[in-house]
Design a protein around this motif. Structure first.
Motif, PDB file in Angstrom:
ATOM      1  N   GLU A 123     -31.824   2.110 -24.361  1.00 35.50           N
ATOM      2  CA  GLU A 123     -31.636   3.205 -25.304  1.00 35.50           C
ATOM      3  C   GLU A 123     -30.479   2.909 -26.261  1.00 35.50           C
ATOM      4  OE1 GLU A 123     -31.409   8.099 -25.278  1.00 35.50           O
ATOM      5  OE2 GLU A 123     -30.795   6.978 -23.494  1.00 35.50           O
ATOM      6  N   HIS A 124     -30.740   3.048 -27.552  1.00 39.36           N
ATOM      7  CA  HIS A 124     -29.741   2.833 -28.605  1.00 39.36           C
ATOM      8  C   HIS A 124     -29.184   1.403 -28.580  1.00 39.36           C
ATOM      9  CE1 HIS A 124     -29.993   7.067 -29.344  1.00 39.36           C
ATOM     10  NE2 HIS A 124     -29.488   7.384 -28.181  1.00 39.36           N
ATOM     11  N   THR A 125     -30.003   0.434 -28.251  1.00 38.77           N
ATOM     12  CA  THR A 125     -29.578  -0.962 -28.249  1.00 38.77           C
ATOM     13  C   THR A 125     -30.646  -1.819 -28.919  1.00 38.77           C
ATOM     14  OG1 THR A 125     -30.617  -1.740 -26.184  1.00 38.77           O
ATOM     15  CG2 THR A 125     -28.531  -0.519 -25.983  1.00 38.77           C
ATOM     16  N   GLU A 158     -26.176  13.820 -34.240  1.00 38.82           N
ATOM     17  CA  GLU A 158     -26.314  13.036 -33.007  1.00 38.82           C
ATOM     18  C   GLU A 158     -25.893  11.586 -33.233  1.00 38.82           C
ATOM     19  OE1 GLU A 158     -29.789  11.637 -29.799  1.00 38.82           O
ATOM     20  OE2 GLU A 158     -30.326  12.750 -31.616  1.00 38.82           O
ATOM     21  N   GLY A 159     -26.299  11.026 -34.382  1.00 34.42           N
ATOM     22  CA  GLY A 159     -25.937   9.649 -34.679  1.00 34.42           C
ATOM     23  C   GLY A 159     -24.442   9.476 -34.838  1.00 34.42           C
ATOM     24  N   LEU A 198     -25.347  -2.411 -30.416  1.00 35.09           N
ATOM     25  CA  LEU A 198     -25.577  -0.974 -30.560  1.00 35.09           C
ATOM     26  C   LEU A 198     -26.519  -0.744 -31.737  1.00 35.09           C
ATOM     27  CD1 LEU A 198     -24.826   2.031 -29.918  1.00 35.09           C
ATOM     28  CD2 LEU A 198     -22.927   1.746 -31.530  1.00 35.09           C
ATOM     29  N   ARG A 199     -27.523   0.114 -31.529  1.00 32.43           N
ATOM     30  CA  ARG A 199     -28.476   0.458 -32.586  1.00 32.43           C
ATOM     31  C   ARG A 199     -28.506   1.981 -32.738  1.00 32.43           C
ATOM     32  NH1 ARG A 199     -33.212   0.504 -30.139  1.00 32.43           N
ATOM     33  NH2 ARG A 199     -33.414   2.751 -30.475  1.00 32.43           N
ATOM     34  N   VAL A 200     -28.301   2.459 -33.966  1.00 33.43           N
ATOM     35  CA  VAL A 200     -28.341   3.889 -34.240  1.00 33.43           C
ATOM     36  C   VAL A 200     -29.342   4.114 -35.372  1.00 33.43           C
ATOM     37  CG1 VAL A 200     -27.018   5.928 -34.918  1.00 33.43           C
ATOM     38  CG2 VAL A 200     -25.945   4.161 -33.499  1.00 33.43           C
ATOM     39  N   ASP A 201     -30.451   4.768 -35.052  1.00 28.31           N
ATOM     40  CA  ASP A 201     -31.544   4.890 -36.012  1.00 28.31           C
ATOM     41  C   ASP A 201     -31.246   5.864 -37.143  1.00 28.31           C
ATOM     42  OD1 ASP A 201     -33.177   3.027 -34.716  1.00 28.31           O
ATOM     43  OD2 ASP A 201     -33.896   4.534 -33.299  1.00 28.31           O
ATOM     44  N   GLN A 222     -31.320   2.564 -40.358  1.00 24.28           N
ATOM     45  CA  GLN A 222     -30.739   2.163 -39.075  1.00 24.28           C
ATOM     46  C   GLN A 222     -29.455   1.352 -39.255  1.00 24.28           C
ATOM     47  OE1 GLN A 222     -32.199  -1.293 -36.295  1.00 24.28           O
ATOM     48  NE2 GLN A 222     -33.479   0.491 -35.848  1.00 24.28           N
ATOM     49  N   ARG A 240     -26.835  -1.254 -37.236  1.00 26.39           N
ATOM     50  CA  ARG A 240     -26.629  -2.132 -36.080  1.00 26.39           C
ATOM     51  C   ARG A 240     -25.154  -2.514 -36.052  1.00 26.39           C
ATOM     52  NH1 ARG A 240     -32.086  -5.978 -35.967  1.00 26.39           N
ATOM     53  NH2 ARG A 240     -33.566  -4.238 -35.856  1.00 26.39           N
ATOM     54  N   LEU A 265     -22.759   9.601 -31.474  1.00 28.23           N
ATOM     55  CA  LEU A 265     -22.974   8.354 -30.733  1.00 28.23           C
ATOM     56  C   LEU A 265     -22.063   7.255 -31.264  1.00 28.23           C
ATOM     57  CD1 LEU A 265     -24.537   6.631 -28.681  1.00 28.23           C
ATOM     58  CD2 LEU A 265     -26.286   6.281 -30.433  1.00 28.23           C
TER      59      LEU A 265
END
Length: 377
Positions: A309-311, A252-253, A243-246, A296, A298, A256
């Motif tokens: 998306e988001h990975t 929103e982050g 999972l990647r969240v910028d 970011q 991870r 998620l």
């Protein structure tokens, strides 16, 4: 699933059965019928690879290997790799750090891995000489002592001797693949090189899990180069994505991340802070403020590899390119390992949905290997 590398080498692509709960042989057999055979049918391939996870209690079953071999043959499945990381109870209500016990300083871990090697030697297809077993990177870091380290390395050296004897006995070469993981005694490729360089490289190498690499902000290209310099082999790879969240501080982050905050598995979280990797042992700690959330994040949550998306799919592509895109493959064993389907918020809730999801991951990985020059057999 078999592919041919441009240099003529045979590549094996499988998915890992640790996605299916099964703590005894009857459970393993039932899951092969219920899911794996149907994945093969959906893909319409003559044979499908399955990276088996066989819990320690199941290995006490006399005749297990013969029955499994017969079933695999009947279902047109083949096994060249085992996942020997979880010892048992991988689908308990709460797993978390329990998955790291017994560690490599404890004899049950050595006994379990040797039993897996003997099982794999019997399950390997007749035309395949080498098998692989991925295992935990010595142990969890907390409480790890110099005595633990020395005992672990002695156990691995003893195991190498046992594997050499097994090859003389069976004609099959089974290699062990140490799998660096965030939070463990060996969490980076550099630590793997430092810990394992004194062991027998012909028998003990590394499993590159592309999710784990990405969480630690390592690259597949860099990992392969470092291991080559250290004289360590990449015995297998686990095709996986994190999972990647910028923007983890944004609304929103946070929303998620909350979707992936679940109580069963450990979700180590990492961020680059002042040019260094910093992290927490689990996602809730990060959400409670243990990380600054200025860059970011991870997260060690295996998400479907065909999702972009988001990975960390880009990092996965880099790893596959480093392993299979050169003149010769760095490893021949590719195991898709998304074991978290049961805890994903939007995951399928029926058998057909899971079968479709697993098949889609294998199709995506196969297509990436083909794009790198491999040919489907």
């Amino acid at each position: 699933m078999r592919l041919r590398h441009a240099d003529g080498s045979l590549l094996h692509l499988a998915y890992c059965s640790n996605v299916h709960p099964a703590d005894d042989l009857d459970g393993v057999s039932a899951q092969l019928e219920r899911y794996t055979a149907r994945v093969r049918e959906r893909l319409d391939v003559p044979s499908l690879g399955i990276g088996l996870w066989v819990a320690a209690p199941a290995l006490a079953d006399v005749g297990a290997a013969d029955r499994l071999a017969e079933q695999l043959d009947r279902l047109s499945l083949e096994v060249v790799t085992l996942n020997g990381f979880p010892y048992k109870a991988f689908h308990a209500d709460v797993v978390k750090t329990d998955v790291y016990w017994p560690h490599w300083a404890e004899k049950p871990r050595q006994d379990y891995t040797l039993a897996l090697a003997r099982l794999l030697a019997k399950l390997l297809p007749d035309d395949v000489h080498e098998g692989s077993i991925s295992t935990l990177p010595l142990g969890w870091r907390e409480g790890w002592t110099a005595e633990n380290q020395a005992a672990s390395l002695r156990a691995l050296a003893d195991l190498a001797s046992e594997l050499e004897a097994l090859e003389r006995e069976t004609g099959k070469k089974i290699r062990i693949a140490m799998e660096p993981e965030p939070g463990c005694t060996i969490e980076t490729v550099a630590q793997a090189a430092e810990s394992l360089r004194a062991l027998a490289p012909e028998w003990i190498g590394v499993c590159l899990d592309s999710c784990h690499l990405a969480v630690q902000f390592e690259t597949g290209t860099g990992a392969v180069a470092a291991l080559e310099e250290a004289g360590l082999a990449v015995v297998k790879t686990q095709v996986s994505s994190a999972l990647r969240v910028d923007d983890p501080a944004s609304e929103e982050g946070r929303e998620l991340l909350a979707r992936f905050d679940e109580p069963k598995f450990l979700h180590q979280t990492r961020e680059i802070v002042d040019a260094r990797v910093q992290g927490t042992d689990d996602l809730p700690e990060a959400l409670e403020g243990a990380l600054p959330a200025k860059d970011q994040w991870r997260v060690h949550f295996h998400v479907p590899v065909n999702t972009s998306e988001h990975t960390t799919q880009d990092e996965l592509l880099d790893t596959l390119g480093a392993l299979a895109g050169a003149n010769a493959p760095v490893t021949r064993h590719y195991e898709v390992e998304t074991y978290t389907w049961s805890v994903m918020r939007d995951a399928p809730t029926d058998d057909e949905g899971l079968v479709a999801g697993l098949a889609s991951e294998l199709e995506w990985t196969r297509d990436r290997l083909v794009a790198l020059g491999a040919e489907v057999l």
